[in-house]
Design a protein around this motif. Sequence first.
Motif, PDB file in Angstrom:
ATOM      1  N   VAL A   1       2.594  -0.550  -6.156  1.00 43.46           N
ATOM      2  CA  VAL A   1       2.083   0.194  -5.003  1.00 43.46           C
ATOM      3  C   VAL A   1       0.645   0.631  -5.274  1.00 43.46           C
ATOM      4  O   VAL A   1       0.368   1.324  -6.255  1.00 43.46           O
ATOM      5  CB  VAL A   1       2.962   1.431  -4.721  1.00 43.46           C
ATOM      6  N   ILE A   2      -0.253   0.212  -4.397  1.00 42.04           N
ATOM      7  CA  ILE A   2      -1.632   0.705  -4.446  1.00 42.04           C
ATOM      8  C   ILE A   2      -1.693   2.017  -3.665  1.00 42.04           C
ATOM      9  O   ILE A   2      -1.520   2.043  -2.448  1.00 42.04           O
ATOM     10  CB  ILE A   2      -2.603  -0.331  -3.829  1.00 42.04           C
ATOM     11  N   HIS A   3      -1.872   3.086  -4.427  1.00 40.01           N
ATOM     12  CA  HIS A   3      -1.932   4.418  -3.824  1.00 40.01           C
ATOM     13  C   HIS A   3      -3.410   4.804  -3.693  1.00 40.01           C
ATOM     14  O   HIS A   3      -4.021   5.262  -4.648  1.00 40.01           O
ATOM     15  CB  HIS A   3      -1.172   5.398  -4.728  1.00 40.01           C
ATOM     16  N   ASN A   4      -3.948   4.559  -2.513  1.00 39.05           N
ATOM     17  CA  ASN A   4      -5.375   4.863  -2.292  1.00 39.05           C
ATOM     18  C   ASN A   4      -5.557   6.036  -1.321  1.00 39.05           C
ATOM     19  O   ASN A   4      -6.605   6.212  -0.742  1.00 39.05           O
ATOM     20  CB  ASN A   4      -6.143   3.613  -1.848  1.00 39.05           C
ATOM     21  N   PHE A   5      -4.494   6.796  -1.136  1.00 37.63           N
ATOM     22  CA  PHE A   5      -4.536   8.098  -0.435  1.00 37.63           C
ATOM     23  C   PHE A   5      -4.797   7.996   1.058  1.00 37.63           C
ATOM     24  O   PHE A   5      -4.970   9.011   1.720  1.00 37.63           O
ATOM     25  CB  PHE A   5      -5.577   9.034  -1.090  1.00 37.63           C
ATOM     26  N   ASN A   6      -4.806   6.767   1.573  1.00 38.02           N
ATOM     27  CA  ASN A   6      -5.013   6.617   3.029  1.00 38.02           C
ATOM     28  C   ASN A   6      -4.650   5.211   3.476  1.00 38.02           C
ATOM     29  O   ASN A   6      -4.280   4.354   2.661  1.00 38.02           O
ATOM     30  CB  ASN A   6      -6.445   6.988   3.431  1.00 38.02           C
ATOM     31  N   PHE A   7      -4.720   4.986   4.798  1.00 37.19           N
ATOM     32  CA  PHE A   7      -4.552   3.642   5.351  1.00 37.19           C
ATOM     33  C   PHE A   7      -5.916   2.958   5.271  1.00 37.19           C
ATOM     34  O   PHE A   7      -6.776   3.175   6.123  1.00 37.19           O
ATOM     35  CB  PHE A   7      -4.128   3.711   6.830  1.00 37.19           C
ATOM     36  N   GLY A   8      -6.108   2.133   4.257  1.00 33.79           N
ATOM     37  CA  GLY A   8      -7.404   1.498   4.093  1.00 33.79           C
ATOM     38  C   GLY A   8      -7.717   0.536   5.230  1.00 33.79           C
ATOM     39  O   GLY A   8      -8.737   0.661   5.922  1.00 33.79           O
ATOM     40  N   MET A   9      -6.812  -0.374   5.458  1.00 32.35           N
ATOM     41  CA  MET A   9      -7.079  -1.489   6.372  1.00 32.35           C
ATOM     42  C   MET A   9      -7.455  -1.045   7.785  1.00 32.35           C
ATOM     43  O   MET A   9      -8.290  -1.647   8.438  1.00 32.35           O
ATOM     44  CB  MET A   9      -5.857  -2.391   6.446  1.00 32.35           C
TER      45      MET A   9
ATOM     46  N   GLY B   1       0.838  -1.192   0.000  1.00 29.50           N
ATOM     47  CA  GLY B   1       0.000   0.000   0.000  1.00 29.50           C
ATOM     48  C   GLY B   1       0.873   1.242   0.000  1.00 29.50           C
ATOM     49  O   GLY B   1       2.109   1.160   0.048  1.00 29.50           O
ATOM     50  N   ASP B   2       0.223   2.402  -0.041  1.00 27.61           N
ATOM     51  CA  ASP B   2       0.991   3.649   0.000  1.00 27.61           C
ATOM     52  C   ASP B   2       1.495   3.932   1.420  1.00 27.61           C
ATOM     53  O   ASP B   2       2.553   4.542   1.604  1.00 27.61           O
ATOM     54  CB  ASP B   2       0.176   4.844  -0.543  1.00 27.61           C
ATOM     55  N   GLY B   3       0.759   3.441   2.423  1.00 33.45           N
ATOM     56  CA  GLY B   3       1.257   3.546   3.796  1.00 33.45           C
ATOM     57  C   GLY B   3       2.496   2.683   3.950  1.00 33.45           C
ATOM     58  O   GLY B   3       3.545   3.128   4.425  1.00 33.45           O
ATOM     59  N   ASP B   4       2.357   1.449   3.535  1.00 37.16           N
ATOM     60  CA  ASP B   4       3.434   0.470   3.556  1.00 37.16           C
ATOM     61  C   ASP B   4       4.719   0.983   2.890  1.00 37.16           C
ATOM     62  O   ASP B   4       5.792   0.989   3.476  1.00 37.16           O
ATOM     63  CB  ASP B   4       2.960  -0.718   2.705  1.00 37.16           C
TER      64      ASP B   4
HETATM   65 MG   LIG Z   1      -3.307   2.817   1.384  1.00 35.88          MG
END
Ligand SMILES: [Mg+2]
Lengths: 274, 375
Positions: free
Chosen positions: A121-129, A95-98
Amino acid sequence: MSHATGIRYLKDGVLPHMWCSGCGIGVMLGAMLRAFEELDYKNTDTVVVTGIGCTGKADDYLVTNALHTTHGRALAYATGIKAFNPSLHVVVLMGDGDSVTIGGNHFIHAARRNIDLTAIVIHNFNFGMTGGQVAGTTPGGRFTSTTAWGNPERDFDICALAEVAGANYVARETPYHGWELKERIKEALDKKGFSLVEVFSPCPTHFGKNNEMKQTREMLDWFRERGLPVERYRKLSAGEKKNHFPVGKLVDRDEPDFNARYEEIRARATAPEG
Amino acid sequence: MAKEARLVQGNQAMAEGAIYAGARFYAGYPITPSSEIAEECSKVMLKVGGVYMQMEDEIASIAAVIGASLTGAKAFTATSGPGFSLMQENLGLAVMGEVPCVVIDVQRCGPSTGLATKPAQSDIMQLRWGRHGDQIVIALCPATVNECFALTVTAFNFAEKFRVPVILAPDEIVGHMRENFSVPEPGEIAVIDRKKPSVSADRYLPFAADADGVAPLAAYGSDYVFHVSSSMHGRDGYSNNDPANAAWRVAQLHRKIEMHQDEIVLTKSFAVEDADVLLIAYGATTRAGRAAAMEARKQGIKAGVLQLVTLWPFADKEVAALAKKAKTVVVPEMNYSGQVAGEVRRVLGSGAEIRRVNSYNGEIISPQDILKAIV
Ligand SMILES: [Mg+2]
Ligand SMILES: Cc1ncc(C[n+]2csc(CCOP(=O)(O)OP(=O)(O)O)c2C)c(N)n1
Ligand code: SF4
């Protein structure tokens, strides 16, 4: 030629997957598996290394070798794998956080070493999980579960970061551009040296909901309207660029990768003394 | 032909021991007083066909070591307190994923940056409990340059045999001390390699333990395809949230060590047969302890030393057996809180007489310091 489905890399009986409807992670995974198939990757010589997060859950669905690691450290684990056995295909899903928030140090150093890994990298602009908290990749002013009045910080440009750190290959796509995404992943897999495919991705459950894009469509529209093919993007004025981002292949170069340099140095160390 | 003896430093001997044991991957981040190990490996790994990598930090170092180990390498890293702290989360993955590897923690005086060049024996509890989640680890502690070499081989043997991380924890004195040493011939010390799977590839379960408590481990790139995970997983390596599976897993990780306790717990004893005063020591303090015991005997006091070669799992049986015969137990160690003395107290109960000798200023404990506690 029949179209690749990638299904041969999917584990039996684990679907439906855990991702929310409208999430972009499944689109990325589908594209990656089709790319594997088109390149005829074998389960035995492929290792998928994952971090922690919604993106990091991807290994649950795969029958290739896999290593599910700790939050932010996937690239460091992958580095050990690739350095010891350069013949393996090592693909790192984060992820983008990762990748660039907790793991930013490993990200820039993997790119600097130009080690032959493919990072997606999945850049979803936040910590999804963990419930949609702000990340180092949340744009300024945006709302998340920890920035109720807007994000006071700025976001990373992950592709630019990889480029200046020394990656041989850098591309950005979105789930809106599914076929292109598969093509970019294929190019990245084929490239010697560090390669990055950044996937702008909807997280309707958190980022979308918090930013008036609750419908996946609305986030995809955002990507479609703002994402411009890199050739068009480069012609924009500085002011116009602020409202857009480039998609496609952004960097493509052939600097020697880590393992090649390492073997050069080894030749010095093992040369008969004269 | 007599073998040539050299004056060798403890750190150097550990690097040589690792190569002897078959280590072919080192990833680390330099830190005093362990850096000589990295420096030696940076030279020798290139020559023996291995890989040396200086990583961006200790978090990455242990991660790369684990990745390389799963790719078939005997792999290790070396560090000291600050770096050892950084390694803990990923070391937990080595426990959870049952990944053989060796970590050397050359102990220095803390807390925090502390006295970077001075010795301590104050990571004893961090060795055992440094990671979150319930688990057990093996930790060994050399007292001589010879032991630095031999115990590094033992550390790799235990790691490979039991599919665990093993920590070797000399103090700075032992790491930097020089003594006469000659490398044993190949074959002189047994070298153990991990058990590989023999079932057909489609039947391989990377976490299905054999009767010895340990599952065979394949390598990435072999004919066996497998998953390793930091998350709770089943015998097949895939995520598994079932409470029954978690209970089996946590117990299994403990049991595989507990069932081999007798093989793992190593001690040495000096003049303990008739000892009224039993010194329980480890690392450099063993040396001062032996000198103190000899001096005490000259003064008519029967003193002996039990050296804890294995720190964890703790030598409960050995401590209890010898302490029963002695009137007084003395535990010299280079920490404030008596980290090993506390364990001795746990074993012997609240009634036993246990005298502590502690130093926590970066200074070595002298035989005289110990003698004062004896007479
Ligand atoms: Mg993310
Ligand atoms: C060391 C550590 N800190 C925090 C967490 C909690 N945590 C798990 S996933 C995650 C963030 C995930 O965000 P990202 O990497 O962007 O992945 P996504 O879920 O968005 O795909 C966090 C903070 C953790 N697992 N480990
Ligand atoms: S929370 Fe967001 S990132 Fe996670 S699965 Fe749902 S939509 Fe995807």
